[in-house]
Design a protein around this motif. Structure first.
Motif, short mmCIF file in Angstrom:
data_model
loop_
_atom_site.label_atom_id
_atom_site.label_comp_id
_atom_site.label_asym_id
_atom_site.label_seq_id
_atom_site.Cartn_x
_atom_site.Cartn_y
_atom_site.Cartn_z
N ALA A 74 56.94 80.27 13.36
CA ALA A 74 55.59 79.92 13.79
C ALA A 74 55.12 78.71 12.99
N THR A 75 54.00 78.14 13.41
CA THR A 75 53.42 77.04 12.64
C THR A 75 52.64 77.63 11.46
N TRP B 147 58.69 83.78 10.54
CA TRP B 147 58.08 84.20 11.81
C TRP B 147 58.32 83.20 12.92
N GLU C 174 49.45 79.10 12.72
CA GLU C 174 49.62 80.41 13.35
C GLU C 174 49.78 81.50 12.31
N ARG D 48 47.44 84.73 12.11
CA ARG D 48 47.97 86.10 12.15
C ARG D 48 47.53 86.91 10.94
#
Length: 130
Positions: free
Chosen positions: A23-24, A21, A27, A31
């Motif tokens: 993302a971290t 994704w 995150e 999500r």
């Protein structure tokens, strides 16, 4: 900020999602929790049941599964890198798939011809006016 402990295997899965994704890890957890807390599309605001239709798309060697809700025109992606994402229309979902799998091309797509019914392989267009 508070820290939580997770099993090594679960951490590996969160890390894998973070890479997919872009993302971290935090995150990813947010999500996933947001998706869990999101109201289900199984009922409308007036409490009536919504019937989801299983659909799929094959794009750039990826098989993506989703559920289309005829009464609201919404589409929920249920597999692949966008699993858990919800879109307002089949075209919005198609654009999301193209952006995720081939960001170097213009993503505009007609969702009605991009998605196919899992039941019989016909284009989603065939049930558009239900």
């Amino acid at each position: 900020m508070k820290l939580i402990e997770v099993a090594d295997r679960d951490h590996e899965r969160v890390t894998l999602l973070a890479r997919a994704w872009q993302a971290t890890e935090g995150e990813v957890v947010r999500r996933l929790l947001d998706e869990f807390a999101k109201p289900s599309h199984t009922t409308s605001s007036d409490g009536k049941a919504l019937d989801g239709v299983s659909v799929y798309a094959d794009y750039e060697g990826n098989h993506i599964e989703a559920v289309y809700y005829p009464s609201t025109k919404r589409m929920d992606i249920t597999s692949g890198a966008l699993s858990g994402r919800s879109y307002k229309s089949p075209s919005g979902a198609a654009i999301g798939v193209v952006q995720a799998h081939n960001p170097n091309v213009h993503p505009n797509r007609n969702g009605w011809s991009f998605w196919f019914l899992a039941e019989n392989g016909q284009a989603l267009q065939t049930i558009r006016n239900r």
